[in-house]
Design a protein around this motif. Structure first.
Motif, PDB file in Angstrom:
ATOM      1  N   GLY A 103       0.793  -1.222   0.000  1.00  0.00           N
ATOM      2  CA  GLY A 103       0.000   0.000   0.000  1.00  0.00           C
ATOM      3  C   GLY A 103       0.826   1.273   0.000  1.00  0.00           C
ATOM      4  O   GLY A 103       0.273   2.372   0.154  1.00  0.00           O
ATOM      5  N   ALA A 104       2.146   1.184  -0.171  1.00  0.00           N
ATOM      6  CA  ALA A 104       2.981   2.384  -0.217  1.00  0.00           C
ATOM      7  C   ALA A 104       2.589   3.251  -1.410  1.00  0.00           C
ATOM      8  O   ALA A 104       2.240   2.756  -2.473  1.00  0.00           O
ATOM      9  CB  ALA A 104       4.456   2.005  -0.304  1.00  0.00           C
ATOM     10  N   ASN A 105       2.675   4.582  -1.212  1.00  0.00           N
ATOM     11  CA  ASN A 105       2.192   5.521  -2.218  1.00  0.00           C
ATOM     12  C   ASN A 105       3.317   6.441  -2.704  1.00  0.00           C
ATOM     13  O   ASN A 105       3.754   7.322  -1.971  1.00  0.00           O
ATOM     14  CB  ASN A 105       1.057   6.359  -1.626  1.00  0.00           C
ATOM     15  CG  ASN A 105       0.377   7.230  -2.663  1.00  0.00           C
ATOM     16  OD1 ASN A 105       0.793   7.309  -3.808  1.00  0.00           O
ATOM     17  ND2 ASN A 105      -0.680   7.899  -2.243  1.00  0.00           N
ATOM     18  N   PRO A 106       3.762   6.269  -3.962  1.00  0.00           N
ATOM     19  CA  PRO A 106       4.815   7.132  -4.524  1.00  0.00           C
ATOM     20  C   PRO A 106       4.238   8.325  -5.279  1.00  0.00           C
ATOM     21  O   PRO A 106       4.690   8.675  -6.372  1.00  0.00           O
ATOM     22  CB  PRO A 106       5.535   6.180  -5.474  1.00  0.00           C
ATOM     23  CG  PRO A 106       4.427   5.324  -6.021  1.00  0.00           C
ATOM     24  CD  PRO A 106       3.429   5.165  -4.886  1.00  0.00           C
ATOM     25  N   LEU A 107       3.249   8.982  -4.708  1.00  0.00           N
ATOM     26  CA  LEU A 107       2.423   9.958  -5.409  1.00  0.00           C
ATOM     27  C   LEU A 107       3.224  11.011  -6.170  1.00  0.00           C
ATOM     28  O   LEU A 107       2.952  11.303  -7.336  1.00  0.00           O
ATOM     29  CB  LEU A 107       1.495  10.642  -4.407  1.00  0.00           C
ATOM     30  CG  LEU A 107       0.432  11.569  -4.989  1.00  0.00           C
ATOM     31  CD1 LEU A 107      -0.563  10.780  -5.817  1.00  0.00           C
ATOM     32  CD2 LEU A 107      -0.287  12.320  -3.863  1.00  0.00           C
ATOM     33  N   ASN A 108       4.221  11.612  -5.512  1.00  0.00           N
ATOM     34  CA  ASN A 108       4.989  12.692  -6.148  1.00  0.00           C
ATOM     35  C   ASN A 108       6.275  12.205  -6.800  1.00  0.00           C
ATOM     36  O   ASN A 108       6.834  12.895  -7.662  1.00  0.00           O
ATOM     37  CB  ASN A 108       5.302  13.782  -5.115  1.00  0.00           C
ATOM     38  CG  ASN A 108       4.046  14.484  -4.640  1.00  0.00           C
ATOM     39  OD1 ASN A 108       3.343  15.112  -5.415  1.00  0.00           O
ATOM     40  ND2 ASN A 108       3.751  14.358  -3.354  1.00  0.00           N
ATOM     41  N   ILE A 109       6.751  11.033  -6.405  1.00  0.00           N
ATOM     42  CA  ILE A 109       7.971  10.504  -7.019  1.00  0.00           C
ATOM     43  C   ILE A 109       7.775  10.298  -8.511  1.00  0.00           C
ATOM     44  O   ILE A 109       8.704  10.495  -9.302  1.00  0.00           O
ATOM     45  CB  ILE A 109       8.379   9.170  -6.341  1.00  0.00           C
ATOM     46  CG1 ILE A 109       8.766   9.408  -4.881  1.00  0.00           C
ATOM     47  CG2 ILE A 109       9.547   8.512  -7.079  1.00  0.00           C
ATOM     48  CD1 ILE A 109       9.053   8.128  -4.102  1.00  0.00           C
ATOM     49  N   VAL A 110       6.535   9.948  -8.936  1.00  0.00           N
ATOM     50  CA  VAL A 110       6.322   9.604 -10.342  1.00  0.00           C
ATOM     51  C   VAL A 110       6.498  10.794 -11.279  1.00  0.00           C
ATOM     52  O   VAL A 110       6.559  10.610 -12.497  1.00  0.00           O
ATOM     53  CB  VAL A 110       4.938   8.963 -10.567  1.00  0.00           C
ATOM     54  CG1 VAL A 110       4.820   7.685  -9.771  1.00  0.00           C
ATOM     55  CG2 VAL A 110       3.810   9.921 -10.234  1.00  0.00           C
ATOM     56  N   ASN A 111       6.572  12.013 -10.743  1.00  0.00           N
ATOM     57  CA  ASN A 111       6.816  13.183 -11.589  1.00  0.00           C
ATOM     58  C   ASN A 111       8.187  13.809 -11.322  1.00  0.00           C
ATOM     59  O   ASN A 111       8.416  14.972 -11.670  1.00  0.00           O
ATOM     60  CB  ASN A 111       5.728  14.239 -11.375  1.00  0.00           C
ATOM     61  CG  ASN A 111       4.365  13.798 -11.862  1.00  0.00           C
ATOM     62  OD1 ASN A 111       3.421  13.755 -11.094  1.00  0.00           O
ATOM     63  ND2 ASN A 111       4.261  13.444 -13.135  1.00  0.00           N
ATOM     64  N   ASN A 112       9.094  13.028 -10.732  1.00  0.00           N
ATOM     65  CA  ASN A 112      10.406  13.585 -10.399  1.00  0.00           C
ATOM     66  C   ASN A 112      11.555  12.659 -10.752  1.00  0.00           C
ATOM     67  O   ASN A 112      12.560  12.597 -10.051  1.00  0.00           O
ATOM     68  CB  ASN A 112      10.454  13.936  -8.903  1.00  0.00           C
ATOM     69  CG  ASN A 112       9.709  15.208  -8.584  1.00  0.00           C
ATOM     70  OD1 ASN A 112      10.223  16.304  -8.795  1.00  0.00           O
ATOM     71  ND2 ASN A 112       8.486  15.081  -8.092  1.00  0.00           N
ATOM     72  N   GLY A 113      11.409  11.929 -11.826  1.00  0.00           N
ATOM     73  CA  GLY A 113      12.466  11.060 -12.314  1.00  0.00           C
ATOM     74  C   GLY A 113      12.069  10.543 -13.668  1.00  0.00           C
ATOM     75  O   GLY A 113      11.293  11.187 -14.385  1.00  0.00           O
ATOM     76  N   ILE A 114      12.587   9.374 -14.057  1.00  0.00           N
ATOM     77  CA  ILE A 114      12.123   8.746 -15.293  1.00  0.00           C
ATOM     78  C   ILE A 114      11.459   7.423 -14.972  1.00  0.00           C
ATOM     79  O   ILE A 114      11.840   6.726 -14.034  1.00  0.00           O
ATOM     80  CB  ILE A 114      13.255   8.553 -16.325  1.00  0.00           C
ATOM     81  CG1 ILE A 114      14.317   7.587 -15.811  1.00  0.00           C
ATOM     82  CG2 ILE A 114      13.869   9.881 -16.723  1.00  0.00           C
ATOM     83  CD1 ILE A 114      15.308   7.178 -16.887  1.00  0.00           C
ATOM     84  N   CYS A 115      10.469   7.090 -15.771  1.00  0.00           N
ATOM     85  CA  CYS A 115       9.674   5.888 -15.560  1.00  0.00           C
ATOM     86  C   CYS A 115      10.054   4.859 -16.614  1.00  0.00           C
ATOM     87  O   CYS A 115       9.996   5.140 -17.819  1.00  0.00           O
ATOM     88  CB  CYS A 115       8.194   6.226 -15.654  1.00  0.00           C
ATOM     89  SG  CYS A 115       7.093   4.834 -15.315  1.00  0.00           S
ATOM     90  N   VAL A 116      10.435   3.657 -16.149  1.00  0.00           N
ATOM     91  CA  VAL A 116      10.853   2.607 -17.081  1.00  0.00           C
ATOM     92  C   VAL A 116      10.105   1.313 -16.777  1.00  0.00           C
ATOM     93  O   VAL A 116       9.552   1.125 -15.695  1.00  0.00           O
ATOM     94  CB  VAL A 116      12.382   2.347 -16.999  1.00  0.00           C
ATOM     95  CG1 VAL A 116      13.167   3.612 -17.318  1.00  0.00           C
ATOM     96  CG2 VAL A 116      12.776   1.804 -15.627  1.00  0.00           C
ATOM     97  N   ASN A 117      10.112   0.405 -17.763  1.00  0.00           N
ATOM     98  CA  ASN A 117       9.542  -0.930 -17.572  1.00  0.00           C
ATOM     99  C   ASN A 117      10.637  -1.902 -17.144  1.00  0.00           C
ATOM    100  O   ASN A 117      11.783  -1.497 -16.881  1.00  0.00           O
ATOM    101  CB  ASN A 117       8.848  -1.398 -18.854  1.00  0.00           C
ATOM    102  CG  ASN A 117       9.777  -1.369 -20.066  1.00  0.00           C
ATOM    103  OD1 ASN A 117      11.000  -1.438 -19.923  1.00  0.00           O
ATOM    104  ND2 ASN A 117       9.196  -1.277 -21.250  1.00  0.00           N
ATOM    105  N   ARG A 118      10.313  -3.170 -17.074  1.00  0.00           N
ATOM    106  CA  ARG A 118      11.284  -4.169 -16.614  1.00  0.00           C
ATOM    107  C   ARG A 118      12.477  -4.290 -17.554  1.00  0.00           C
ATOM    108  O   ARG A 118      13.531  -4.787 -17.164  1.00  0.00           O
ATOM    109  CB  ARG A 118      10.602  -5.529 -16.468  1.00  0.00           C
ATOM    110  CG  ARG A 118       9.630  -5.614 -15.310  1.00  0.00           C
ATOM    111  CD  ARG A 118       9.216  -7.039 -15.028  1.00  0.00           C
ATOM    112  NE  ARG A 118       8.217  -7.141 -13.966  1.00  0.00           N
ATOM    113  CZ  ARG A 118       8.513  -7.141 -12.664  1.00  0.00           C
ATOM    114  NH1 ARG A 118       9.773  -7.054 -12.270  1.00  0.00           N
ATOM    115  NH2 ARG A 118       7.545  -7.243 -11.759  1.00  0.00           N
ATOM    116  N   GLU A 119      12.304  -3.850 -18.803  1.00  0.00           N
ATOM    117  CA  GLU A 119      13.406  -3.903 -19.769  1.00  0.00           C
ATOM    118  C   GLU A 119      14.307  -2.671 -19.692  1.00  0.00           C
ATOM    119  O   GLU A 119      15.260  -2.552 -20.460  1.00  0.00           O
ATOM    120  CB  GLU A 119      12.848  -4.033 -21.193  1.00  0.00           C
ATOM    121  CG  GLU A 119      12.263  -5.405 -21.524  1.00  0.00           C
ATOM    122  CD  GLU A 119      10.975  -5.682 -20.784  1.00  0.00           C
ATOM    123  OE1 GLU A 119      10.093  -4.782 -20.770  1.00  0.00           O
ATOM    124  OE2 GLU A 119      10.852  -6.782 -20.201  1.00  0.00           O
TER     125      GLU A 119
END
Length: 393
Positions: A222-238
């Motif tokens: 249930g951890a919430n990364p609400l603001n982290i998702v707009n402060n880095g880059i988002c990648v998939n498993r690859e």
């Protein structure tokens, strides 16, 4: 009041507790230039013109009276003046009190008011059917289930106040699609679609059930990364970027569920981003719930711990950093539209796993301005009402 749980357990108790008003006693001197017309227009813009115009107007006209009633009759207190909710006017009223969050305080106040009025409160009593009058076709009461078994409560009117269907995977799959069905629950786990199922025998007009709110979550804890998702880059498993990090956290969460096979993504941030004050609650949430954050003195070291191809992720980070420094983010695929995109170069590096999570569904039996459920011919069903997140329109 028939409630299937032993206490109020819907999404209200998890909500921040913001209610909107235009010119309440709490807003004096803070929102004087606002108007009912402007509020109504803004609501229609938010719904992209899909909102029922008469219902929208009713909300805009009556919101102040509702807020003043909640305060004077139910003892609800508000902190007003915050410029929250688009278009950032001072419409927001935050429910305040001993209980946090504000939604929990609101539920407490309303329950205390009901008790003071000697309302018959029946907890651990699950409505399993709305009874239908065999002659008129209207409402005749409800059939309920308790630990003693089934029984009936006869009544001429029933108000459905069950919320939506966010914890009913069958209905989520049917109305919102396969991607949404992969999402773990962010809110209440007992919101299971009674608004749809119980009203079905009356052939209601059902509207807007394809709409839902979602957000980032580490589902297992249930951890919430609400603001982290707009402060880095988002990648998939690859180790590849697949979404624009400048989008809202809602759209990013939708992309994770729709564009990865298992609804898992990873945010990559460096120490500079880690230390941004607005992210403090996010890091605390991961630490408190013991959700994993993979760290390393190099991107490759963190990637290996996260189970991501180190070379692939290092190449993705380099291409992104180069684009940021060259002011060429528009050439990235996908593009990155953050107003101030951070470079990722200061060790240590952090990789945060997360999923798109289901918060709440919207829509349900369509109501008129009196709260009456409409049938498929737009006629009110005699004695059947719906309110809040259980209703459509």
């Amino acid at each position: 009041l028939v409630e299937k749980m032993h206490a109020p357990a819907g999404n209200t108790i998890y909500a921040a507790g913001f209610l909107l008003g235009v010119h309440t006693s709490f807003q004096k001197g803070k929102n004087d230039a606002d108007s009912v017309d402007a509020f109504c227009e803004d609501m229609l813009k938010v719904s992209q013109g899909q909102g029922d115009k008469a219902l929208t107007r009713k909300i805009a006209e009556d919101c102040d009276k509702a807020l003043e009633w909640l305060h004077s009759d139910c003892g609800v207190n508000f902190a007003a003046g915050s410029k929250l909710v688009w278009p950032m006017l001072s419409r927001a009223h935050l429910v305040v009190g001993d209980v946090k969050p504000g939604g929990g305080q609101l539920a407490k106040n309303l329950l205390e008011k009901a008790k003071s009025l000697k309302v018959d409160l029946r907890f651990s009593t699950k409505a399993v059917a709305i009874l239908q009058d065999e002659k008129t076709g209207g409402v005749a009461g409800v059939r309920v289930k308790t630990k003693e078994g089934l029984s009936e409560i006869r009544a001429k009117n029933v108000v459905i106040a069950t919320g939506g269907y966010s914890a009913n995977n069958q209905l989520v799959t049917q109305f919102c699609g396969q991607a949404a069905a992969k999402m773990p629950i962010r809110g209440s786990r007992i919101i299971t679609g009674e608004n749809i199922v119980l009203s079905a025998p009356f052939m209601p007009k059902v509207s807007h059930v394809s709409q839902f709110h979602c957000g980032p979550i580490y589902g297992p804890t249930g951890a919430n990364p609400l603001n982290i998702v707009n402060n880095g880059i988002c990648v998939n498993r690859e180790g590849q970027r697949f979404t624009d990090e400048g989008q809202t956290y809602v759209q990013m969460s939708r992309d994770v569920a729709a564009m990865t096979p298992d609804n898992w993504a990873f945010m990559v941030v460096d120490q500079t981003a880690h230390d941004i004050p607005i992210l403090a609650n996010d890091w605390e949430s991961y630490a408190r719930t013991q959700a994993p954050v993979y760290t390393g003195n190099t991107v490759e070291e963190a990637a290996e711990k996260a189970g991501i191809d180190p070379k692939a992720l290092a190449a993705t980070v380099k291409a992104y950093n180069d684009a940021v420094k060259a002011n060429a983010r528009g050439k990235l695929s996908p593009t990155n539209t953050l107003p101030k995109a951070p470079v990722i170069e200061k060790a240590p590096f952090y990789i945060v796993p997360f999923q798109g999570g289901m918060t709440a569904t919207f829509g349900g039996p369509h109501i008129n301005v009196n709260g009456q459920v409409l049938d498929t011919e737009n006629r009110p069903v005699d004695g059947l009402f719906a309110i809040g997140n259980a209703s459509g329109g």
